[in-house]
Design an enzyme around this catalytic site. Structure first.
Site, PDB file in Angstrom:
ATOM      1  N   LYS A 113      -8.639  -9.456  -1.124  1.00  0.00           N
ATOM      2  CA  LYS A 113      -9.730  -8.854  -1.896  1.00  0.00           C
ATOM      3  C   LYS A 113      -9.308  -7.511  -2.523  1.00  0.00           C
ATOM      4  O   LYS A 113      -9.839  -7.109  -3.547  1.00  0.00           O
ATOM      5  CB  LYS A 113     -10.953  -8.629  -1.014  1.00  0.00           C
ATOM      6  CG  LYS A 113     -11.487  -9.852  -0.285  1.00  0.00           C
ATOM      7  CD  LYS A 113     -12.053 -10.888  -1.237  1.00  0.00           C
ATOM      8  CE  LYS A 113     -12.942 -11.916  -0.568  1.00  0.00           C
ATOM      9  NZ  LYS A 113     -12.269 -12.813   0.380  1.00  0.00           N
TER      10      LYS A 113
HETATM   11  C1  PLP Z   1     -12.437 -14.181   0.642  1.00  0.00           C
HETATM   12  C2  PLP Z   1     -11.363 -14.846   1.374  1.00  0.00           C
HETATM   13  C3  PLP Z   1     -11.043 -16.200   1.153  1.00  0.00           C
HETATM   14  C4  PLP Z   1     -11.833 -17.053   0.195  1.00  0.00           C
HETATM   15  O1  PLP Z   1     -11.655 -16.665  -1.152  1.00  0.00           O
HETATM   16  P1  PLP Z   1     -12.697 -17.131  -2.263  1.00  0.00           P
HETATM   17  O2  PLP Z   1     -12.296 -16.424  -3.499  1.00  0.00           O
HETATM   18  O3  PLP Z   1     -14.050 -16.675  -1.765  1.00  0.00           O
HETATM   19  O4  PLP Z   1     -12.623 -18.601  -2.368  1.00  0.00           O
HETATM   20  C5  PLP Z   1      -9.972 -16.736   1.828  1.00  0.00           C
HETATM   21  N1  PLP Z   1      -9.256 -16.005   2.721  1.00  0.00           N
HETATM   22  C6  PLP Z   1      -9.538 -14.711   2.976  1.00  0.00           C
HETATM   23  C7  PLP Z   1      -8.742 -13.971   3.976  1.00  0.00           C
HETATM   24  C8  PLP Z   1     -10.593 -14.079   2.302  1.00  0.00           C
HETATM   25  O5  PLP Z   1     -10.867 -12.796   2.550  1.00  0.00           O
END
Ligand code: PLP
Length: 497
Positions: A113
């Site tokens: 993120k």
């Molecule tokens: C948010 C997240 C995901 C999922 O990603 P999306 O964009 O919501 O599909 C997968 N793995 C981790 C560690 C995340 O923080």
């Protein structure tokens, strides 16, 4: 470049407006009116740039209302060693022959993120200035764990903004919870909801589109925006690392320019894999996009059958950032796959809201099959994958990434497809240390969270990220827990209006 709403193709705004608004007034998501193209020569040229310059090059195609200087202001501030562990920003690890782990977790909160949330505050404050928005921007976030912390770190003490994060009380890892409760900054707030991630997200969406609430904010010189992946400013930075990874692999002679790759993404809200879809349609050669889920496998069923049905049990798993039954960004994919048919999208997502279910048309089913493959695995399989990857390759991966590795392994076994493959590695193993250590040692131990972190460090030889090591000594600042019905009042109260 203008942006339309998935629920009203006549909506037409520039990128600064799309980013500050977050979501369209009709409840739809902003989508660029066309997908800009990259030639193979451009991809080759990108390989010689720094990550920040690669990003700037790609953003220039989407954020056409930004000046070059404005784009560089954003990219240079976000993608530097001030925030990331090393200057490749998104590192590629070679796992085994033809399989590459795209490590997206070397930022300040140790999850992918950060790749978007380190830059979003710059996009947002630059956009606000451009459209002469003379209001305080209030960021509301629903999080399954990682977005919340990454958004808090990105926005903390950013002038002209304040941020409020909601997370499911029992739906995040202990480390994630501590990261959020101890958040520093004068413009931040964090609150737990008695409910799951979908409750948090539905609550936030309802507040965003509530005219009465918007009026109260407006009267007080404030406006809402979103740091969730419904915001285009979250999505476009994620397109960059897929293009960057492709260019990097060409440069390293791992693949030939023009050679197709597969991309595997552990998926929740469908933001990360949608970014890979955009990268493909901009011009990077992709064979299959492989969508990996945990046992909340609504997307596996959808891609395989064309029926989206959220009427099912919700499970909390060891990969909590993927414990989601409503994947918001699917709306953008379907808008593109129906050739931008806003009335079909209104129909389907209306059904999703009222009945929890919709079925797409035959031509969309065919497109889904053509571009995607999907699979899922349960917690036991996730842990045994962590164990076997560690045994075989001395590589320690987190629970979410392990879901992707397992689904990819299944895919390869059933299809025999030997295309070289990039797996999105989405979090540091330390962030999910309880499950990761149990997987590595094959048993549960009752030592505390921080001892588990030290133990993983001994086993894996990966240094503990400073941001996680420091947590132990930080005081908890935020302990509120509320019913989901009180989310709106809580927001107004926290804003003092
Ligand atoms: C948010 C997240 C995901 C999922 O990603 P999306 O964009 O919501 O599909 C997968 N793995 C981790 C560690 C995340 O923080």
């Amino acid at each position: 470049m203008f942006y339309n709403s998935t629920r009203n193709s006549n909506v037409k705004v520039n990128s600064a407006e799309a980013i500050t608004q977050g979501i369209s007034v009709d409840g739809g998501l902003f989508v660029p009116e066309s997908i800009p193209q990259l030639t193979l020569d451009e991809i080759k040229a990108i390989a010689d740039m720094t990550y920040a310059d690669r990003a700037a090059y790609i953003f220039a195609k989407y954020l056409t209302d930004f000046t070059e200087a404005e784009i560089h202001h954003c990219t240079d501030n976000a993608y530097s060693t001030k925030n990331f562990e090393n200057d490749s920003i998104a590192e590629i690890a070679h796992l085994f022959d033809g399989t590459y782990m795209l490590e997206l977790w070397h930022g300040p909160t140790c999850a992918f993120k950060d790749m978007a949330l380190q830059i979003l505050p710059y996009f947002l404050t630059t956009s606000a200035k451009k459209i002469k928005l003379d209001k305080k921007i209030v960021i509301l976030v629903a999080t399954s764990g990682d977005t919340g912390k990454a958004a808090l770190e990105g926005f903390k003490d950013v002038e002209g903004t304040s941020i409020l994060v909601f997370y499911p009380e029992d739906g995040v890892s202990p480390m994630q919870k501590r990261q959020m409760k101890t958040q520093e900054g004068s413009n931040v707030g964090v609150c737990a909801i008695k409910g799951n991630f979908d409750d948090c997200q539905n609550g936030v969406k309802a507040i965003f589109t509530n005219d009465e609430v918007k009026k109260v904010l407006d009267d007080n010189g404030m406006i809402f925006s979103s740091a969730n992946s419904i915001n285009w400013g979250r999505l476009v930075p994620q397109v960059v690392y897929y293009i960057s990874a492709y260019a990097e692999l060409v440069k390293d002679n791992e693949i030939k320019l023009g050679e197709k790759i597969n991309i595997v993404v552990p998926t929740g809200n469908f933001g990360n894999i949608l970014a890979a879809y955009y990268a493909k349609h901009m011009g990077i050669p992709v064979n299959k996009l492989i969508c990996a889920s945990n046992i909340n496998n609504v997307l596996t069923d959808f891609i395989n059958t064309g029926v989206y049905d959220r009427n099912r049990n919700f499970y909390t798993t060891v990969s909590p950032s993927m414990d989601i039954l409503i994947s918001s960004n699917l709306e953008r994919l379907l808008y593109l796959m129906t050739d931008r048919n806003d009335s079909l999208i209104r129909d389907w997502f209306g059904k999703l809201a009222s009945e929890g279910k919709y079925e797409v048309s035959d031509d969309v089913k065919a497109k889904l099959k053509d571009e995607f493959s999907a699979g899922f695995c349960d917690d036991d399989q996730t842990k045994s994958t962590i164990h076997s990857i560690f045994d075989k390759y001395s590589y320690t991966c987190d629970t979410h990434t392990a879901v992707a590795v397992k689904v990819y392994k299944d895919y390869k076994e059933t299809t025999g497809d030997n295309t070289k493959t990039v797996i999105a590695s989405t979090a540091s193993p330390y962030k999910f240390s309880v499950a990761v250590l149990e997987a590595l040692e094959g048993k549960n131990s009752d030592i505390d969270e921080y001892d588990k972190v030290s133990r993983i460090a001994e086993l894996s030889n990966i240094p503990v990220p400073a941001a996680l090591a420091d947590l132990k000594n930080k005081p908890e600042r935020f302990n509120d827990v509320i019913d989901k019905a009180n989310q709106k009042d809580y927001v107004l109260k926290t804003l003092g209006i």
